[in-house]
Design an enzyme around this catalytic site. Structure first.
Site, PDB file in Angstrom:
ATOM      1  CG  ASP A 150      -1.709  -1.182   1.345  1.00  0.00           C
ATOM      2  OD1 ASP A 150      -1.614  -2.048   0.629  1.00  0.00           O
ATOM      3  OD2 ASP A 150      -2.412  -1.496   2.415  1.00  0.00           O
ATOM      4  CD  GLU A 183       0.252  -6.493   8.969  1.00  0.00           C
ATOM      5  OE1 GLU A 183       0.107  -5.664   9.918  1.00  0.00           O
ATOM      6  OE2 GLU A 183      -0.449  -6.094   7.903  1.00  0.00           O
TER       7      GLU A 183
HETATM    8  C1  9WN Z   1      -5.691  -2.931   2.795  1.00  0.00           C
HETATM    9  C2  9WN Z   1      -4.582  -7.903   4.589  1.00  0.00           C
HETATM   10  C3  9WN Z   1      -4.014  -6.887   3.883  1.00  0.00           C
HETATM   11  C4  9WN Z   1      -3.008  -7.271   2.895  1.00  0.00           C
HETATM   12  C5  9WN Z   1      -2.140  -5.819   2.367  1.00  0.00           C
HETATM   13  C6  9WN Z   1      -1.698  -5.151   3.463  1.00  0.00           C
HETATM   14  C7  9WN Z   1      -2.726  -4.619   4.291  1.00  0.00           C
HETATM   15  C8  9WN Z   1      -5.092  -3.455   3.926  1.00  0.00           C
HETATM   16  C9  9WN Z   1      -4.785  -2.380   5.226  1.00  0.00           C
HETATM   17  O1  9WN Z   1      -3.412  -5.752   4.616  1.00  0.00           O
HETATM   18  O2  9WN Z   1      -3.839  -3.799   3.536  1.00  0.00           O
HETATM   19  O3  9WN Z   1      -6.043  -3.726   1.890  1.00  0.00           O
HETATM   20  O4  9WN Z   1      -6.087  -2.383   5.825  1.00  0.00           O
HETATM   21  O5  9WN Z   1      -3.829  -1.788   5.329  1.00  0.00           O
HETATM   22  O6  9WN Z   1      -1.080  -4.246   2.854  1.00  0.00           O
HETATM   23  O7  9WN Z   1      -0.933  -6.349   1.499  1.00  0.00           O
HETATM   24  O8  9WN Z   1      -3.454  -8.003   1.863  1.00  0.00           O
HETATM   25  O9  9WN Z   1      -3.497  -8.573   5.393  1.00  0.00           O
END
Ligand code: 9WN
Length: 443
Positions: free
Chosen positions: A184, A412
């Site tokens: 992101d 994470e």
């Molecule tokens: C937005 C779920 C997801 C991963 C992504 C990571 C994070 C979300 C957030 O979490 O993104 O999609 O709310 O920050 O960047 O890679 O799939 O683990």
């Protein structure tokens, strides 16, 4: 439930062709407990507190961990993901659990979009790794009855990415939101996202309840993310329109290479299941994407992210370029440079592959995708190296994954210098991919 022996193992890779992260029995059981605890209604939430819905690439990768517990549950994970397919064919980045409201932004932001199974979904997608995961699962535990219906779902998904998301025929999908890259707040999106008109001031962020603010994207990032969601909803999520005129439009080499690999794997699997037309089409897709990536490779062999709005290339070495190791037709020059950068160069860490190159002024070792090591990226690079014949390199990365979880736990992401665990706790894909072996192709 079908026992492990009940699968047809005629073509299963022998144990010698599987590479494992060196974890002891206690850690492996612990990893299994994480997956079981995060499992809900046939899919795995990335983390119960931080991400209480189904995410696209998380689910696909988590399925690889489920193989080690129950192959049937692994298939079910992909079936649940496939169930959320949108009418236009994409698999959404989130399929929402109607009973969980503790995530911002919730389904109300996406304008009542629904997946095939009736769940509320988002209007964007994520790295399309699902067909690759299906092939990896199938090669361990072949179940044609479960795999066959998924072929068509994934073919429609790939058709979407090379159809409405490929309006200028560049043969790499146009990525319309930083969330679609899965990385992101990676520095490569700083410039492309800077021009987005801010439509949101107030934020109701929940992500910093459980995770320190210094480890998450900034408020400005979130205003941009939400503004892009509003802009998409304003045009009714007209995907072709967004790919032609959206305020954020990039080519992400990591996303494209994951798709090239997924098409290649879909073709392989369709071939094994005698689905000739899916096979032909998927093969052609894989070649087209690979050619497009090769056409953008620089003199050193690196494929960089490209901002389509300003027509500029972002030259910061990051996980996205590293993931082009997954491209099934990556040439020698690219393989050489990536192998070096990942294993002993600027993306190397004792705890995996860095999300952003060491020493870059915009690198931040704690902040999400701006520096930490992520297990999914490291594992995918390991699998990419193995597919290109570098067994030792793949094993080294799996060893680094084991170091990260031993030092930091089931977190994470990990500090690239110290291995400190960061972000959400009890994180599913960290556990899943610490369990999942990398497959080495046969001779
Ligand atoms: C937005 C779920 C997801 C991963 C992504 C990571 C994070 C979300 C957030 O979490 O993104 O999609 O709310 O920050 O960047 O890679 O799939 O683990």
């Amino acid at each position: 439930m079908k026992s492990v022996e009940a699968f047809d193992h005629t073509h299963t890779p022998p144990a010698a062709r599987l590479l494992w992260a060196p974890l002891d029995g206690a850690l492996r059981s612990d990893a299994q407990r994480v997956l079981v605890a995060n499992s809900c209604d046939g899919y795995t939430k990335p983390s119960l507190s931080q991400y209480p819905h189904q995410w696209n690439w998380d689910s696909a990768l988590n399925a690889l961990g489920w193989v080690e517990i129950s192959p049937e549950r692994a298939y079910l994970e992909l079936e649940r993901l496939a169930g959320a397919q949108s009418p236009s064919g994409y698999l959404p980045h989130i399929a929402f659990d109607a009973d969980s409201c503790d995530y911002f932004p919730g389904p109300e932001w996406w304008g009542r979009l629904k997946g095939a199974d009736g769940r509320a979904i988002s209007g964007i997608t994520q790295p399309p790794v699902a067909a690759t995961c299906l092939r990896l699962i199938f090669s361990r535990y072949p179940d044609p009855d479960r795999a066959r219906p998924l072929l068509e779902v994934f073919q429609r998904y790939h058709d979407f990415l090379l159809g409405p998301r490929n309006p200028q025929g560049r043969d790499e999908p146009v990525v319309i939101h930083p969330w679609e890259s899965g990385r992101d707040n990676s520095p490569e999106w700083d410039i492309p996202q800077a021009r987005v008109r801010l439509r949101v001031q107030q934020l109701d962020r929940r992500d910093r309840i459980h995770v320190a603010a210094a480890q998450r994207p900034t408020d400005r990032d979130y205003r941009i993310y939400l503004s892009l969601v509003m802009a998409g909803a304003e045009v009714g999520w007209d995907q072709r329109h967004l790919a032609c005129h959206g305020e954020f439009r990039v080519l992400d080499p990591g996303f494209s290479a994951i798709l090239a690999r997924a098409c290649h794997d879909l073709a392989e699997l369709a071939g094994r299941l005698g689905e000739r037309s899916i096979r032909r089409r998927a093969q052609e897709h894989a070649r087209r994407i690979s050619r497009a990536l090769a056409g953008r490779e620089d003199r050193d062999g690196v494929v960089w992210p490209h901002d389509l709005v300003s027509n500029q290339t972002q030259r910061v070495l990051q996980a996205g370029s590293a993931l082009t190791i997954l491209d099934p037709y990556a040439g020698k020059r690219r393989l050489q440079v990536l192998r070096r950068e990942i294993l002993c160069g600027s993306l190397q860490s004792a705890f995996g592959v860095r999300s952003t190159q060491a020493g870059h002024p915009r690198m931040d070792p704690q902040r999400y995708w701006r520096g930490p090591c992520w297990v999914n990226v490291t594992w995918l690079c390991a699998q990419g190296l193995a597919w290109h014949g570098d067994r030792a390199g793949a094993q080294l990365l799996l060893w680094r994954i084991a170091q990260a979880v031993r030092k930091g736990g089931w977190r994470e992401y990990f500090h690239p210098e110290t291995g400190e665990g960061l972000g959400a706790q009890q994180f599913s894909w960290t556990a899943a991919l610490a369990l999942a072996p990398v497959q080495v192709p046969g001779d």
